[in-house]
Design an enzyme around this catalytic site. Structure first.
Site, mmCIF file in Angstrom:
data_model
loop_
_atom_site.group_PDB
_atom_site.id
_atom_site.type_symbol
_atom_site.label_atom_id
_atom_site.label_comp_id
_atom_site.label_asym_id
_atom_site.label_seq_id
_atom_site.Cartn_x
_atom_site.Cartn_y
_atom_site.Cartn_z
ATOM 1 N N PRO A 9 0.796 -1.230 0.000
ATOM 2 C CA PRO A 9 0.000 0.000 0.000
ATOM 3 C C PRO A 9 0.830 1.283 0.000
ATOM 4 C CG PRO A 9 -0.059 -1.043 2.151
ATOM 5 C CD PRO A 9 0.591 -2.021 1.219
ATOM 6 N N ASN A 10 0.339 2.243 -0.778
ATOM 7 C CA ASN A 10 0.882 3.605 -0.851
ATOM 8 C C ASN A 10 2.203 3.689 -1.600
ATOM 9 O OD1 ASN A 10 -1.212 4.960 0.786
ATOM 10 N ND2 ASN A 10 -0.441 3.658 2.418
ATOM 11 N N ARG A 17 4.863 11.165 -2.296
ATOM 12 C CA ARG A 17 4.475 11.007 -0.894
ATOM 13 C C ARG A 17 5.662 11.240 0.040
ATOM 14 N NH1 ARG A 17 4.638 4.893 1.275
ATOM 15 N NH2 ARG A 17 3.902 5.229 3.394
ATOM 16 N N TYR A 22 10.806 9.220 1.721
ATOM 17 C CA TYR A 22 10.907 8.260 0.610
ATOM 18 C C TYR A 22 11.631 8.807 -0.622
ATOM 19 C CZ TYR A 22 7.448 5.801 3.395
ATOM 20 O OH TYR A 22 6.805 5.166 4.417
ATOM 21 N N ASN A 71 8.205 -5.382 -0.800
ATOM 22 C CA ASN A 71 8.070 -4.223 0.095
ATOM 23 C C ASN A 71 6.587 -4.113 0.426
ATOM 24 O OD1 ASN A 71 7.771 -1.760 1.330
ATOM 25 N ND2 ASN A 71 9.261 -0.711 0.019
ATOM 26 N N ALA A 74 2.991 -0.570 4.847
ATOM 27 C CA ALA A 74 2.421 -0.635 6.203
ATOM 28 C C ALA A 74 1.914 -2.029 6.554
ATOM 29 C CB ALA A 74 1.289 0.380 6.350
ATOM 30 N N GLU A 95 12.359 -9.527 2.179
ATOM 31 C CA GLU A 95 11.683 -8.315 2.678
ATOM 32 C C GLU A 95 12.516 -7.075 2.348
ATOM 33 O OE1 GLU A 95 10.959 -8.544 6.876
ATOM 34 O OE2 GLU A 95 10.125 -6.515 6.992
ATOM 35 N N HIS A 97 12.749 -2.706 2.394
ATOM 36 C CA HIS A 97 12.236 -1.388 2.798
ATOM 37 C C HIS A 97 13.145 -0.288 2.263
ATOM 38 C CE1 HIS A 97 9.219 -3.105 5.388
ATOM 39 N NE2 HIS A 97 10.122 -3.902 5.879
ATOM 40 N N SER A 99 12.990 3.010 3.453
ATOM 41 C CA SER A 99 13.422 3.789 4.614
ATOM 42 C C SER A 99 13.886 2.851 5.721
ATOM 43 C CB SER A 99 12.266 4.656 5.121
ATOM 44 O OG SER A 99 11.247 3.841 5.663
ATOM 45 N N ARG A 104 12.053 4.726 12.754
ATOM 46 C CA ARG A 104 10.812 5.495 12.712
ATOM 47 C C ARG A 104 9.913 5.161 13.926
ATOM 48 N NH1 ARG A 104 8.661 4.808 6.724
ATOM 49 N NH2 ARG A 104 7.158 6.395 7.428
#
Lengths: 143, 143, 143, 143, 143, 143, 143, 143, 143, 143, 143, 143
Positions: A9-10, A17, A22, A71, A74, A95, A97, A99, A104
């Site tokens: 998502p996103n 964004r 990012y 990736n 969320a 997996e 990512h 960032s 975070r």
């Protein structure tokens, strides 16, 4: 060698964004560069904001791909169903990512899918993908 | 380009220790192969079982290296002092793990040093190091 | 039969330190008595306040001793690295405590090294060591 | 010298129950051997699966025994009433476990009776009992 | 009016057990005095160290007594089954403690039976019982 | 009067490290000023990044100093062994922090050594040391 | 004998407020009845919704009263300052509750003042006060 | 085929106890109906409020029954000893609840015996038993 | 230079209250001595047991004082409103404690106001105040 | 009588996925057998990996079915929205699991949908479904 | 229609206090504007930093106002007594916040008074009040 | 001015679902009334039970709407992906709830999306929407 980059998502909004987190580059612009860098790989790309569509996709290509770079955005932190889908298929899943999620908010420190994956590459921007592909190439045929 | 591979506690026993988790190859045997793969890199290697010696080492080479690949072993999960040492130096530090720590005991799911590092590569065996060096080469001069 | 008594932080001060908890006798005074009680055992003794030195020591004698009696002091409750070191070596390690740690502050109720040891003897004063040696003698050759 | 071995729930099935954890020898077969090893001790044995019966027993022999070796089985982790019973009597009680409880499920890592006992011997199989008797012999008359 | 004083584990040792907490008087010596103070009450007394026997007792007299003064001892803090037994019967149950349990170890701060009782009297020594009987007399016939 | 300023991990980098938190002045430059301010004090200074060396140092000067100003850096929050070392020696130890640790990340809100110290001075920059020395002078001979 | 009934926040609304929990009788109507029942007691009454006023009141009458019946209302569960005030004065304080707080929401299960009080009477409606006065009469002169 | 229905604490009061939760029918009235429904099964029934008696019973019939339907009542949530007893015997045990325990208070959401059982049937009233017997019939001879 | 010593609940009883923790000297007796020690400071003193009065006071003198020494007593651990009041005013506030709060009950280990203050001085008796005034003098004009 | 078997994520892979947990038989092969066993039931089947599609489905058939057997897979443990959907419709829903979820990882011990369902059948393989249908038949017309 | 705006601690400093969070306008300047916007409402305003005064105020006007807009400031998160006061009175209370408390520190994420209020309006600056008044006007006479 | 009302899972059943919580009026019946009340607003409405569809919708209209009123239903409490989607778009999002979620089960007390929204209106029934639209009108052009 067939590999899939799977985006949750996103991630369709990369470049638009929260650019402080990012970056300002769209993934669509980066993808051709990535394909050029690995001409020996048949690189597919799929994005969805739907947990269910991501599960469907894992089921569909899970017997066909030699590796998946996932990736999950969320959903990394909330989806046990995606972890189950990864455990259900034979393709190795890495997996990814962009960032450094551990730096975070606390809810992003724990990955629900990590234990179902072979490993993870985190925080290295778009290089996270490039390194992941490199990993699958080096290990081609060993699984 | 100067890079350091920094190893924390018990990693001197790789190849001898819990081979089902860490494999049967000694790191000393892998290191020459790694150096050959990246002739353009001046690759140094340092291991200690002492938290304090690792901090001293980070202080000493933190202004000199272009990158540090740090597998802190068990200190990953207990040492705030190492996290502070990483934050104190200008060299970028990449967190490295051979095994998929998130798939092991709960105490290994949380990294105390992650938020001070640029990112992490986890669970990919000795390839974790090779990918990490590749990352620093790709990003040479960008920091 | 070769056995090692390994002592962690602050145990060099036995007899001087908090006598209401640890008693007023120095371990150096007790050691000869212990050696006399077991003439068939080659009993070595090593103490350090350094977590790293204790790990080094475990690595060094881990292939040579028939058993290790390890009173890790406060590191019992904070050191995952020592647990990893115990798991890494073939010698059986017995966890030893002079005081009844479970009857003291909550942080002393949990042992991070217990799951890597064969068992533990707790709260029996210096007799904890004597019983531990007895255990190794009874089980000589069975591992 | 009079000592009691007190056994809690399910310990009547030693030898029959989960042999990978508790071994294949019945305690009834071991007991005569234990008595032979310590002819100077009047060694009694009592087992019950009933928390209340164990409390009754502690009350009844608590002013008569010079020591009690208490393997409370699963009640170790759930019974505050047994802890109170131990605190109520003058006889010193030693906590005994055959298996290394700290290396099993989390609920077995905490002992509710430990703080009421003089100490504990854990994980050493049937030797845990033999060492415990030895401890009481060495300390006869000192309490 | 028929009332029962019900005593849980270790309360048979009152006067003998931890006198700094529970005092030096035996409950058996206090009971006649209590009966004299309330000649209009048919006062019964029952003690058991067995959770099951206490449940049986509650079942047996639960339709017959006008009130029960229940000092459940350590079972106060661990027994859901006793709470269920209290909820199952029509007789009102009053929770009684001799010592101020909220001022002792944390495990004694929470009562598992409190929500099934009408109320509690805590920390007032043997007067806790006397006041409880007084309460039932004042409220005779109101339930 | 002999006092020791004892510094834990990463404090050798004061002035170089995270200046927004710790300021831009090196402690070595401040120390002469501090000695001038208190000519009646024999002020010693010792820094180490090694938990074990700090313990050794406490043991060595613990019977000789009239007071110790201890900034344990990150070990403040993770070292039970240092707390034990402070409890083991007769010299009073004052906990010192340059930054206001309670206003930083949650892991820095709890001090493991505080309960073994006489008190603490926190968040007042280098003045924390100066005030600490003043405290020991005012209380000279009262312990 | 002088006793004080001290009432915390919202208890001025008894009879008006949540009658299903607290009943429909005003405390002002009950008070004369209470005074009549104990003619030998000089019974004072004070209510405030202010934590600070309650502390002031405890300080003011803490050296003068032979006992205090304190229903601190919601402050029972949030005020450490009231606990400190109770510890600061010589008069014995008895914690009183009209409703069975342990059978209500979880935040009402823990009392912050309990450990500073001599004991508590809970859930017995206005009888809680009457029993409390009785307690102080029985123990007059014993403290 | 021999099956046992085993009932824990307070289940002797079914029909009398909290009828809004458990219904108004006594289990004794239901049992003959159940026996009629399964004439091919030798159905035994045993109830006790005593944890220890339940353990004894499991031990006694654990090598003889082809299946056990165990409604452990409140002990479901507090008894590790019963879980151990179930693990110790060869007969398969099915966890049974009349009410939907997961829809009641939080303490009833977790079962301590579940992991030792083959499965569970929850919330279906007396039908929970009937379905359980059906299950054992369908699986007769497969274990 | 104008400074305020602000005292929270129960601190009006210093010298009378729990002398083993707080000593036997009244603060009123100490204050003149403190004023003599710093003749260049206009030193005001204010105490209240009322959280609201303390907030009012902070608001009233928050634009006028050069520094505030605030011992908030038990409100240190429960009052977010005081923390907000400190954040709202320009005067720097120093947290002060007479006793070593970190060595007392767990609820006193966390300060709710610490992150709004410049720092804290803890456990040094009345010297905590004297050192705090010294700090403000040294830093006069630097804020 | 109309019943629906509703399957959540990854259950389309039964027979292919983790056969040690879920067995080697596909649900599609079992379904005809199930229909044959209950000729009086109109048995529908629906599977989706999409949380939203499952909610839509519950809404659509919630006024039409006499019962729903819902194996929500991993959504059992993470979806409050499914619990709300179950509460929103009149059809009774029975929670079904093939494996004994309480004997697997901790995250699978808690069901978010349980309190909205009538009950659950867990761990009995494909028989869980067969028993569930039986339950609805026995209770036809009673709701 | 009579409405009260009730302000808790530190809200008297709006416009002066942390303007990045609360803005630079004083509430006193906004109030006339608010009154002008709703000429049909008799709008009262009351602020106090005292928890007790706020409770008194709620008691005093709780039977007289048609609605209360309550911004309890920091007491929102710590005062059970205010929640009880709101539950005690018939006037509907609306929880108001200027800033988005859920986006600030964790302690501000939970409201202790929310469950006693009819609802809340959060994060909309001074408009939160204007909307709240609008709400009470729309619902006049419906309660 | 263009505004969107966005509805999450189960909100399509308003009026049918749990009327004691959500009322008996369907949202479709209320919408025209809402449009009439604000003729100056172009008001769109979108509902989905699919988390992914809601994210898609936010992405699609996030650059086009002047405001979004988002009642995310149960996803409020479980969806980090929706929070990320809100953070990713420029349109201001206002969190809306019909019922007072803070007065319901604990899982509904925490909002995962709140920190990404501008604020929230909770518990005011359908008026929550009307007030939210009013808010956007008042603030038109200010963002």
């Amino acid at each position: 060698m067939k590999l899939l980059i799977l985006h949750g998502p996103n991630l369709n909004l990369l470049g638009l964004r929260q650019p402080d987190i990012y970056g300002i580059r769209r993934f669509e612009d980066y993808l051709p560069e990535l394909k050029n860098a690995f001409p020996e790989v048949e690189l597919e790309y799929f994005q969805s904001n739907h947990e269910g569509v991501l599960i469907d996709q894992l089921h569909q290509i899970g017997w066909e791909m030699q590796g998946i770079l996932f990736n999950a955005g969320a959903y990394t932190h909330t989806s046990l169903a995606l972890a189950d889908a990864i455990s259900a298929i034979p393709a190795p899943v890495l997996e990814i990512h962009i960032s450094n999620v551990q730096a975070r908010e606390p809810i992003r420190h724990h990955s629900m899918i990590a234990s179902a994956c072979v490993g993870s590459i985190t925080g290295l921007g778009f290089d996270s993908y490039r390194l992941g592909i490199q990993y699958f190439i080096w290990n081609q045929g060993t699984r």
